[in-house]
Design an enzyme around this catalytic site. Structure first.
Site, PDB file in Angstrom:
ATOM      1  N   ARG A 159      32.598  34.907   0.362  1.00  0.00           N
ATOM      2  CA  ARG A 159      32.306  33.695   1.110  1.00  0.00           C
ATOM      3  C   ARG A 159      33.528  32.810   1.289  1.00  0.00           C
ATOM      4  O   ARG A 159      33.445  31.773   1.925  1.00  0.00           O
ATOM      5  CB  ARG A 159      31.255  32.919   0.332  1.00  0.00           C
ATOM      6  CG  ARG A 159      30.319  32.162   1.227  1.00  0.00           C
ATOM      7  CD  ARG A 159      29.055  31.973   0.440  1.00  0.00           C
ATOM      8  NE  ARG A 159      28.082  31.203   1.103  1.00  0.00           N
ATOM      9  CZ  ARG A 159      26.861  31.654   1.369  1.00  0.00           C
ATOM     10  NH1 ARG A 159      26.527  32.879   1.085  1.00  0.00           N
ATOM     11  NH2 ARG A 159      25.993  30.857   1.913  1.00  0.00           N
TER      12      ARG A 159
ATOM     13  N   ARG B 159      12.303  26.287   0.895  1.00  0.00           N
ATOM     14  CA  ARG B 159      13.555  26.464   0.149  1.00  0.00           C
ATOM     15  C   ARG B 159      14.271  25.114   0.093  1.00  0.00           C
ATOM     16  O   ARG B 159      14.436  24.452   1.114  1.00  0.00           O
ATOM     17  CB  ARG B 159      14.418  27.522   0.857  1.00  0.00           C
ATOM     18  CG  ARG B 159      15.323  28.262  -0.112  1.00  0.00           C
ATOM     19  CD  ARG B 159      16.047  29.397   0.571  1.00  0.00           C
ATOM     20  NE  ARG B 159      17.440  29.074   0.828  1.00  0.00           N
ATOM     21  CZ  ARG B 159      18.331  29.939   1.280  1.00  0.00           C
ATOM     22  NH1 ARG B 159      17.960  31.182   1.543  1.00  0.00           N
ATOM     23  NH2 ARG B 159      19.578  29.587   1.488  1.00  0.00           N
TER      24      ARG B 159
ATOM     25  N   ARG C 252      25.943  23.008   4.720  1.00  0.00           N
ATOM     26  CA  ARG C 252      26.132  24.462   4.606  1.00  0.00           C
ATOM     27  C   ARG C 252      26.867  25.005   5.840  1.00  0.00           C
ATOM     28  O   ARG C 252      27.745  25.859   5.725  1.00  0.00           O
ATOM     29  CB  ARG C 252      24.780  25.163   4.453  1.00  0.00           C
ATOM     30  CG  ARG C 252      24.165  24.977   3.060  1.00  0.00           C
ATOM     31  CD  ARG C 252      22.659  25.197   3.062  1.00  0.00           C
ATOM     32  NE  ARG C 252      22.241  26.526   3.429  1.00  0.00           N
ATOM     33  CZ  ARG C 252      21.011  26.829   3.865  1.00  0.00           C
ATOM     34  NH1 ARG C 252      20.092  25.868   3.970  1.00  0.00           N
ATOM     35  NH2 ARG C 252      20.697  28.060   4.150  1.00  0.00           N
TER      36      ARG C 252
ATOM     37  N   ARG D  33      11.967  27.797   8.538  1.00  0.00           N
ATOM     38  CA  ARG D  33      11.740  28.402   7.222  1.00  0.00           C
ATOM     39  C   ARG D  33      11.337  27.339   6.197  1.00  0.00           C
ATOM     40  O   ARG D  33      10.510  27.599   5.316  1.00  0.00           O
ATOM     41  CB  ARG D  33      13.004  29.126   6.746  1.00  0.00           C
ATOM     42  CG  ARG D  33      12.814  29.797   5.384  1.00  0.00           C
ATOM     43  CD  ARG D  33      13.963  30.708   5.009  1.00  0.00           C
ATOM     44  NE  ARG D  33      15.201  29.974   4.824  1.00  0.00           N
ATOM     45  CZ  ARG D  33      16.390  30.550   4.622  1.00  0.00           C
ATOM     46  NH1 ARG D  33      16.495  31.864   4.582  1.00  0.00           N
ATOM     47  NH2 ARG D  33      17.466  29.818   4.467  1.00  0.00           N
TER      48      ARG D  33
ATOM     49  N   LYS E 106      21.757  37.151   8.039  1.00  0.00           N
ATOM     50  CA  LYS E 106      22.393  38.079   7.086  1.00  0.00           C
ATOM     51  C   LYS E 106      21.349  38.748   6.195  1.00  0.00           C
ATOM     52  O   LYS E 106      21.407  39.939   5.933  1.00  0.00           O
ATOM     53  CB  LYS E 106      23.397  37.338   6.179  1.00  0.00           C
ATOM     54  CG  LYS E 106      24.535  36.660   6.925  1.00  0.00           C
ATOM     55  CD  LYS E 106      25.521  36.003   5.969  1.00  0.00           C
ATOM     56  CE  LYS E 106      24.946  34.883   5.117  1.00  0.00           C
ATOM     57  NZ  LYS E 106      24.479  33.710   5.880  1.00  0.00           N
TER      58      LYS E 106
HETATM   59  P1  AP5 Z   1      18.124  34.800   7.052  1.00  0.00           P
HETATM   60  O1  AP5 Z   1      18.031  36.233   7.399  1.00  0.00           O
HETATM   61  O2  AP5 Z   1      17.775  34.364   5.684  1.00  0.00           O
HETATM   62  O3  AP5 Z   1      19.591  34.287   7.415  1.00  0.00           O
HETATM   63  P2  AP5 Z   1      20.836  34.124   6.458  1.00  0.00           P
HETATM   64  O4  AP5 Z   1      22.040  34.224   7.317  1.00  0.00           O
HETATM   65  O5  AP5 Z   1      20.725  35.060   5.313  1.00  0.00           O
HETATM   66  O6  AP5 Z   1      20.595  32.613   6.039  1.00  0.00           O
HETATM   67  P3  AP5 Z   1      20.515  31.959   4.610  1.00  0.00           P
HETATM   68  O7  AP5 Z   1      20.023  30.574   4.841  1.00  0.00           O
HETATM   69  O8  AP5 Z   1      19.761  32.776   3.636  1.00  0.00           O
HETATM   70  O9  AP5 Z   1      22.048  32.002   4.254  1.00  0.00           O
HETATM   71  P4  AP5 Z   1      22.894  31.083   3.416  1.00  0.00           P
HETATM   72  O10 AP5 Z   1      24.202  31.755   3.552  1.00  0.00           O
HETATM   73  O11 AP5 Z   1      22.882  29.648   3.718  1.00  0.00           O
HETATM   74  O12 AP5 Z   1      22.165  31.166   2.000  1.00  0.00           O
HETATM   75  P5  AP5 Z   1      22.467  32.003   0.701  1.00  0.00           P
HETATM   76  O13 AP5 Z   1      21.155  32.263   0.089  1.00  0.00           O
HETATM   77  O14 AP5 Z   1      23.377  33.121   0.954  1.00  0.00           O
HETATM   78  O15 AP5 Z   1      17.313  33.991   8.155  1.00  0.00           O
HETATM   79  C1  AP5 Z   1      17.085  32.618   8.028  1.00  0.00           C
HETATM   80  C2  AP5 Z   1      15.709  32.313   8.643  1.00  0.00           C
HETATM   81  O16 AP5 Z   1      15.728  32.639  10.010  1.00  0.00           O
HETATM   82  C3  AP5 Z   1      14.577  33.138   8.009  1.00  0.00           C
HETATM   83  O17 AP5 Z   1      13.424  32.368   7.966  1.00  0.00           O
HETATM   84  C4  AP5 Z   1      14.414  34.303   8.989  1.00  0.00           C
HETATM   85  O18 AP5 Z   1      13.098  34.803   8.986  1.00  0.00           O
HETATM   86  C5  AP5 Z   1      14.768  33.656  10.303  1.00  0.00           C
HETATM   87  N1  AP5 Z   1      15.407  34.565  11.242  1.00  0.00           N
HETATM   88  C6  AP5 Z   1      16.381  35.460  10.979  1.00  0.00           C
HETATM   89  N2  AP5 Z   1      16.740  36.107  12.087  1.00  0.00           N
HETATM   90  C7  AP5 Z   1      15.983  35.587  13.085  1.00  0.00           C
HETATM   91  C8  AP5 Z   1      15.905  35.845  14.483  1.00  0.00           C
HETATM   92  N3  AP5 Z   1      16.681  36.764  15.088  1.00  0.00           N
HETATM   93  N4  AP5 Z   1      15.027  35.127  15.211  1.00  0.00           N
HETATM   94  C9  AP5 Z   1      14.250  34.193  14.618  1.00  0.00           C
HETATM   95  N5  AP5 Z   1      14.255  33.905  13.287  1.00  0.00           N
HETATM   96  C10 AP5 Z   1      15.127  34.605  12.543  1.00  0.00           C
HETATM   97  O19 AP5 Z   1      23.293  30.955  -0.183  1.00  0.00           O
HETATM   98  C11 AP5 Z   1      22.678  29.766  -0.631  1.00  0.00           C
HETATM   99  C12 AP5 Z   1      23.680  28.984  -1.486  1.00  0.00           C
HETATM  100  O20 AP5 Z   1      24.085  29.782  -2.615  1.00  0.00           O
HETATM  101  C13 AP5 Z   1      25.002  28.608  -0.798  1.00  0.00           C
HETATM  102  O21 AP5 Z   1      24.865  27.432  -0.029  1.00  0.00           O
HETATM  103  C14 AP5 Z   1      25.910  28.436  -2.015  1.00  0.00           C
HETATM  104  O22 AP5 Z   1      25.643  27.217  -2.652  1.00  0.00           O
HETATM  105  C15 AP5 Z   1      25.454  29.545  -2.942  1.00  0.00           C
HETATM  106  N6  AP5 Z   1      26.186  30.805  -2.730  1.00  0.00           N
HETATM  107  C16 AP5 Z   1      25.659  31.982  -2.277  1.00  0.00           C
HETATM  108  N7  AP5 Z   1      26.605  32.919  -2.236  1.00  0.00           N
HETATM  109  C17 AP5 Z   1      27.752  32.340  -2.670  1.00  0.00           C
HETATM  110  C18 AP5 Z   1      29.084  32.811  -2.852  1.00  0.00           C
HETATM  111  N8  AP5 Z   1      29.436  34.071  -2.561  1.00  0.00           N
HETATM  112  N9  AP5 Z   1      30.014  31.941  -3.318  1.00  0.00           N
HETATM  113  C19 AP5 Z   1      29.679  30.659  -3.629  1.00  0.00           C
HETATM  114  N10 AP5 Z   1      28.430  30.151  -3.468  1.00  0.00           N
HETATM  115  C20 AP5 Z   1      27.480  30.992  -2.997  1.00  0.00           C
END
Ligand code: AP5
Length: 182
Positions: A82, A127, A138, A121, A13
């Site tokens: 979410r 992280r 998660r 990562r 994402k």
């Molecule tokens: P990345 O692009 O970061 O993927 P992502 O889907 O964004 O994964 P995240 O881990 O950032 O998402 P998340 O939803 O768990 O975390 P968030 O910060 O939103 O890619 C991940 C890795 O893979 C990177 O190293 C990238 O380089 C690599 N990669 C990507 N594409 C690739 C490919 N095609 N091939 C190889 N490698 C690749 O949320 C964190 C926390 O915040 C949540 O757990 C929750 O506690 C809280 N939170 C956030 N939003 C909310 C909300 N709306 N409501 C309540 N709590 C929330």
């Protein structure tokens, strides 16, 4: 144009959302990034455990961000909404402001590939929520709380399913093809 990026942790994402936002000339708004920068100890504890933070807090944070001048012409949402409460709250908010979601991109990839990306990562960025126990939580929270939004956006006719497996460039090409007529 307003686009929601939907997908499990590690689905890309952030990676794809940033590139899409650059292509559209709109901001990329990551709820996780906002929380990592500003959330207090209670929020950080929830994130470390892999649980969702409080809906009301999240909505306040997002409405504040949406009101900033750079977001008036559109944005790419990454990580919000979410759960069902956040999705309906976003619809209500956009209705009030006369805006709408043009497309929701669902990035779909197998669980083992997601875990592999997040563990990779962890080695590079350290992280705190990229550890095996929190990653598992998660992914489970995604299945129970967020995955139902696929049906929600499908019902609104805005869902674009994209195969999120494979390398970044291939996923980007598939995403842009899926958004071609939006
Ligand atoms: P990345 O692009 O970061 O993927 P992502 O889907 O964004 O994964 P995240 O881990 O950032 O998402 P998340 O939803 O768990 O975390 P968030 O910060 O939103 O890619 C991940 C890795 O893979 C990177 O190293 C990238 O380089 C690599 N990669 C990507 N594409 C690739 C490919 N095609 N091939 C190889 N490698 C690749 O949320 C964190 C926390 O915040 C949540 O757990 C929750 O506690 C809280 N939170 C956030 N939003 C909310 C909300 N709306 N409501 C309540 N709590 C929330």
């Amino acid at each position: 144009m307003r686009v929601v990026m939907l997908g499990a942790p590690g689905s890309g994402k952030g990676t794809q959302g940033e590139q899409l936002a650059a292509a559209l000339g709109v901001p990329h708004v990551s709820s996780g990034e906002v929380l990592r920068g500003h959330g207090g100890p209670e929020v950080q504890a929830k994130m470390l455990a892999g649980e969702l933070v409080d809906d009301a807090l999240m909505e306040t944070v997002m409405w504040t961000r949406l009101a900033e001048p750079d977001a008036r012409g559109g944005l790419v949402f990454d990580g919000f909404p979410r759960d069902a409460e956040q999705a309906t709250a976003l619809d209500r908010h956009l209705m009030r402001t006369g805006e709408r979601i043009a497309a929701t991109v669902l990035l779909d990839a197998p669980r083992d590939e997601l875990v592999g990306r997040l563990l990779a990562r962890a080695e590079v960025q350290g992280r705190l929520d990229d550890n095996p126990a929190t990653i598992a939580r998660r992914l489970d929270v995604y299945e129970t709380e967020t995955a139902p939004l696929v049906t929600y956006y499908e019902g609104r006719g805005v869902l674009r399913r994209v195969d999120g497996s494979g390398d970044v460039a291939a996923v980007y090409a598939r995403m842009m093809a899926a958004l071609n007529h939006v």
